[in-house]
Design a protein around this motif. Structure first.
Motif, PDB file in Angstrom:
ATOM      1  N   ASP A  14      23.654 -83.989  25.988  1.00  0.00           N
ATOM      2  CA  ASP A  14      23.701 -83.297  27.270  1.00  0.00           C
ATOM      3  C   ASP A  14      23.333 -81.832  27.021  1.00  0.00           C
ATOM      4  O   ASP A  14      24.034 -81.123  26.295  1.00  0.00           O
ATOM      5  N   LEU A  15      22.257 -81.371  27.621  1.00  0.00           N
ATOM      6  CA  LEU A  15      21.755 -80.035  27.346  1.00  0.00           C
ATOM      7  C   LEU A  15      22.640 -78.943  27.935  1.00  0.00           C
ATOM      8  O   LEU A  15      22.738 -77.851  27.374  1.00  0.00           O
ATOM      9  N   ASP A  16      23.283 -79.207  29.061  1.00  0.00           N
ATOM     10  CA  ASP A  16      24.123 -78.199  29.693  1.00  0.00           C
ATOM     11  C   ASP A  16      25.448 -78.023  28.974  1.00  0.00           C
ATOM     12  O   ASP A  16      25.941 -76.909  28.820  1.00  0.00           O
ATOM     13  N   ARG A  17      26.030 -79.122  28.544  1.00  0.00           N
ATOM     14  CA  ARG A  17      27.345 -79.074  27.908  1.00  0.00           C
ATOM     15  C   ARG A  17      27.278 -78.935  26.400  1.00  0.00           C
ATOM     16  O   ARG A  17      28.261 -78.588  25.755  1.00  0.00           O
ATOM     17  N   GLY A  18      26.123 -79.247  25.824  1.00  0.00           N
ATOM     18  CA  GLY A  18      26.008 -79.218  24.377  1.00  0.00           C
ATOM     19  C   GLY A  18      26.778 -80.323  23.705  1.00  0.00           C
ATOM     20  O   GLY A  18      27.193 -80.194  22.543  1.00  0.00           O
ATOM     21  N   THR A  19      26.978 -81.437  24.399  1.00  0.00           N
ATOM     22  CA  THR A  19      27.768 -82.546  23.876  1.00  0.00           C
ATOM     23  C   THR A  19      26.877 -83.761  23.611  1.00  0.00           C
ATOM     24  O   THR A  19      25.766 -83.875  24.141  1.00  0.00           O
ATOM     25  N   THR A  20      27.399 -84.666  22.790  1.00  0.00           N
ATOM     26  CA  THR A  20      26.714 -85.925  22.520  1.00  0.00           C
ATOM     27  C   THR A  20      27.133 -86.950  23.552  1.00  0.00           C
ATOM     28  O   THR A  20      28.323 -87.232  23.713  1.00  0.00           O
ATOM     29  N   VAL A  78       7.319-101.073  15.125  1.00  0.00           N
ATOM     30  CA  VAL A  78       8.021 -99.796  15.330  1.00  0.00           C
ATOM     31  C   VAL A  78       7.685 -99.249  16.708  1.00  0.00           C
ATOM     32  O   VAL A  78       6.509 -99.171  17.079  1.00  0.00           O
ATOM     33  N   ARG A  79       8.714 -98.892  17.462  1.00  0.00           N
ATOM     34  CA  ARG A  79       8.538 -98.200  18.725  1.00  0.00           C
ATOM     35  C   ARG A  79       9.518 -97.032  18.766  1.00  0.00           C
ATOM     36  O   ARG A  79      10.695 -97.183  18.415  1.00  0.00           O
ATOM     37  N   VAL A  80       9.032 -95.871  19.201  1.00  0.00           N
ATOM     38  CA  VAL A  80       9.838 -94.650  19.186  1.00  0.00           C
ATOM     39  C   VAL A  80       9.521 -93.841  20.435  1.00  0.00           C
ATOM     40  O   VAL A  80       8.370 -93.794  20.880  1.00  0.00           O
ATOM     41  N   GLU A  81      10.540 -93.218  20.988  1.00  0.00           N
ATOM     42  CA  GLU A  81      10.301 -92.207  22.018  1.00  0.00           C
ATOM     43  C   GLU A  81      11.365 -91.133  21.901  1.00  0.00           C
ATOM     44  O   GLU A  81      12.545 -91.423  21.665  1.00  0.00           O
ATOM     45  N   ALA A  82      10.936 -89.877  22.050  1.00  0.00           N
ATOM     46  CA  ALA A  82      11.847 -88.741  22.082  1.00  0.00           C
ATOM     47  C   ALA A  82      11.391 -87.811  23.187  1.00  0.00           C
ATOM     48  O   ALA A  82      10.189 -87.722  23.476  1.00  0.00           O
ATOM     49  N   GLY A  83      12.341 -87.115  23.816  1.00  0.00           N
ATOM     50  CA  GLY A  83      11.942 -86.223  24.891  1.00  0.00           C
ATOM     51  C   GLY A  83      13.109 -85.501  25.524  1.00  0.00           C
ATOM     52  O   GLY A  83      14.239 -85.522  25.027  1.00  0.00           O
ATOM     53  N   VAL A  84      12.807 -84.882  26.646  1.00  0.00           N
ATOM     54  CA  VAL A  84      13.793 -84.193  27.481  1.00  0.00           C
ATOM     55  C   VAL A  84      13.591 -84.648  28.913  1.00  0.00           C
ATOM     56  O   VAL A  84      12.460 -84.725  29.406  1.00  0.00           O
ATOM     57  N   LEU A  85      14.694 -84.964  29.576  1.00  0.00           N
ATOM     58  CA  LEU A  85      14.678 -85.359  30.976  1.00  0.00           C
ATOM     59  C   LEU A  85      15.750 -84.562  31.695  1.00  0.00           C
ATOM     60  O   LEU A  85      16.915 -84.576  31.293  1.00  0.00           O
ATOM     61  N   ALA A  86      15.378 -83.832  32.731  1.00  0.00           N
ATOM     62  CA  ALA A  86      16.332 -83.022  33.484  1.00  0.00           C
ATOM     63  C   ALA A  86      16.101 -83.215  34.965  1.00  0.00           C
ATOM     64  O   ALA A  86      14.961 -83.178  35.443  1.00  0.00           O
ATOM     65  N   GLY A  87      17.183 -83.439  35.700  1.00  0.00           N
ATOM     66  CA  GLY A  87      17.120 -83.612  37.134  1.00  0.00           C
ATOM     67  C   GLY A  87      18.091 -82.692  37.841  1.00  0.00           C
ATOM     68  O   GLY A  87      18.604 -81.736  37.246  1.00  0.00           O
ATOM     69  N   PRO A  88      18.415 -82.970  39.112  1.00  0.00           N
ATOM     70  CA  PRO A  88      19.295 -82.079  39.882  1.00  0.00           C
ATOM     71  C   PRO A  88      20.702 -81.986  39.329  1.00  0.00           C
ATOM     72  O   PRO A  88      21.372 -80.975  39.498  1.00  0.00           O
ATOM     73  N   ARG A  89      21.163 -83.050  38.657  1.00  0.00           N
ATOM     74  CA  ARG A  89      22.552 -83.072  38.223  1.00  0.00           C
ATOM     75  C   ARG A  89      22.767 -82.676  36.766  1.00  0.00           C
ATOM     76  O   ARG A  89      23.765 -82.061  36.410  1.00  0.00           O
ATOM     77  N   ALA A  90      21.836 -83.031  35.884  1.00  0.00           N
ATOM     78  CA  ALA A  90      22.042 -82.809  34.453  1.00  0.00           C
ATOM     79  C   ALA A  90      20.707 -82.824  33.731  1.00  0.00           C
ATOM     80  O   ALA A  90      19.666 -83.167  34.301  1.00  0.00           O
TER      81      ALA A  90
END
Length: 306
Positions: A58-64, A257-269
């Motif tokens: 969680d990017l806002d809280r800095g938690t896993t 092998v399949r991999v995806e990494a990224g960032v997703l941000a919306g109105p709530r989090a």
């Protein structure tokens, strides 16, 4: 795979300017943010023998939010170009590299595993365009040209400076790997991949300018077929979503092998995420089960950020 912790209490999001102020009732929010479906899908794959690593922050809280074997080093395919792109962007910023320096395709050993430059008439392109092709289409020839220009030792040094102890760029892209070649293009862990993407959107990867440049390149990625399939975004134009969805990602593919990494941000989090699945690619059904797990994660992530 373990159970996700209960989300922490709402706090003011770090990127409130990118998201609206709409909030769900707390009880409804918790019910929609459990990742139960993702856990079930990943556990079924693990029971069939697949190797799985997952991490969501969680990017806002800095938690896993969710973690499972996130420290394990596994093949990451094309996601390994991310530190390469960071090194190129750092070179542009420092002046060591000229974005308009022309690279001739004939000087790069042909590789046909992925990409569009091999199909274009233009025999030469500037470094900046090669970075765009690498990020947007997973162009193996463009990535190899960038790697040849900056050098593998420089990318490895950049990986170390980023604090990535479980990541490695081993080799260039190849159509076939022989006994004398590195077994994979790149290795990594979901914990560090999620951290790198969080650093990019928080302007902490090398510098604010480098972070912004790499995030801009990655925002052009056309591959929205795995986790990103749940976003409903246009694969060819998703930089400025009318619903306030902030999204960047990179995918990686290799045999089994399949991999995806990224960032997703919306109105709530907002979240940074990474998922690696290594599986026996014995049939199209085995492959589709792996792909389905990515899409289930995508649905859960969308419910989390909205």
């Amino acid at each position: 795979m373990g159970n996700p912790p209960e989300p922490a209490r709402d706090t003011e999001p770090l990127r409130s300017s990118r998201r609206g102020n709409r909030r769900l009732p707390r009880r409804a929010a918790i019910g929609r943010r459990s990742f139960t479906s993702t856990l079930r899908a990943l556990e079924e794959l693990a029971a069939s023998g697949a190797k799985i690593s997952v991490r969501i922050n969680d990017l806002d809280r800095g938690t896993t939010v969710l973690a499972g074997d996130d420290f394990v080093t596994l093949p990451v395919g094309g996601v390994g170009v991310v530190p390469l792109l960071i090194e190129v962007a750092a070179g542009f910023e420092s002046g060591l590299l000229d974005p308009l320096e022309i690279i001739d395709r004939s000087q790069v050993e042909p590789v046909a595993v992925a990409g569009v430059w091999q199909h274009l008439k233009a025999p030469a392109l500037p470094l900046s365009d090669l970075a765009v092709l690498t990020a947007s289409t997973g162009d193996a020839l463009a990535a190899n040209a960038l790697l040849a220009r900056v050098g593998l030792p420089a990318v490895r040094a950049r990986i170390e400076s980023l604090g990535l102890s479980r990541a490695a760029l081993l080799d260039r892209f190849r159509d076939e790997r022989g006994p004398d070649d590195a077994p994979h293009f790149a290795l990594g862990s979901t914990r560090e991949l999620a951290e790198v993407f969080a650093a990019l959107v928080n302007s902490q990867a090398v510098s604010a300018g480098v972070s912004a440049q790499v995030a801009e390149w990655l925002s052009l990625n056309h591959d929205l077929s795995l986790v990103a399939a749940a976003t409903g975004l246009d694969p060819f134009s998703h930089e400025n979503d009318e619903h306030g969805l902030l999204f960047i990602n990179k995918t990686g593919r290799d045999d089994g092998v399949r991999v995806e990494a990224g960032v997703l941000a919306g109105p709530r989090a907002g979240v940074s995420y990474a998922l690696i699945i290594c599986f026996d690619d014995l049939s199209i059904l085995h492959r589709m089960r792996a792909h389905d797990a990515f899409r289930v994660l995508g649905v859960d992530l969308m419910e989390y950020v909205f």
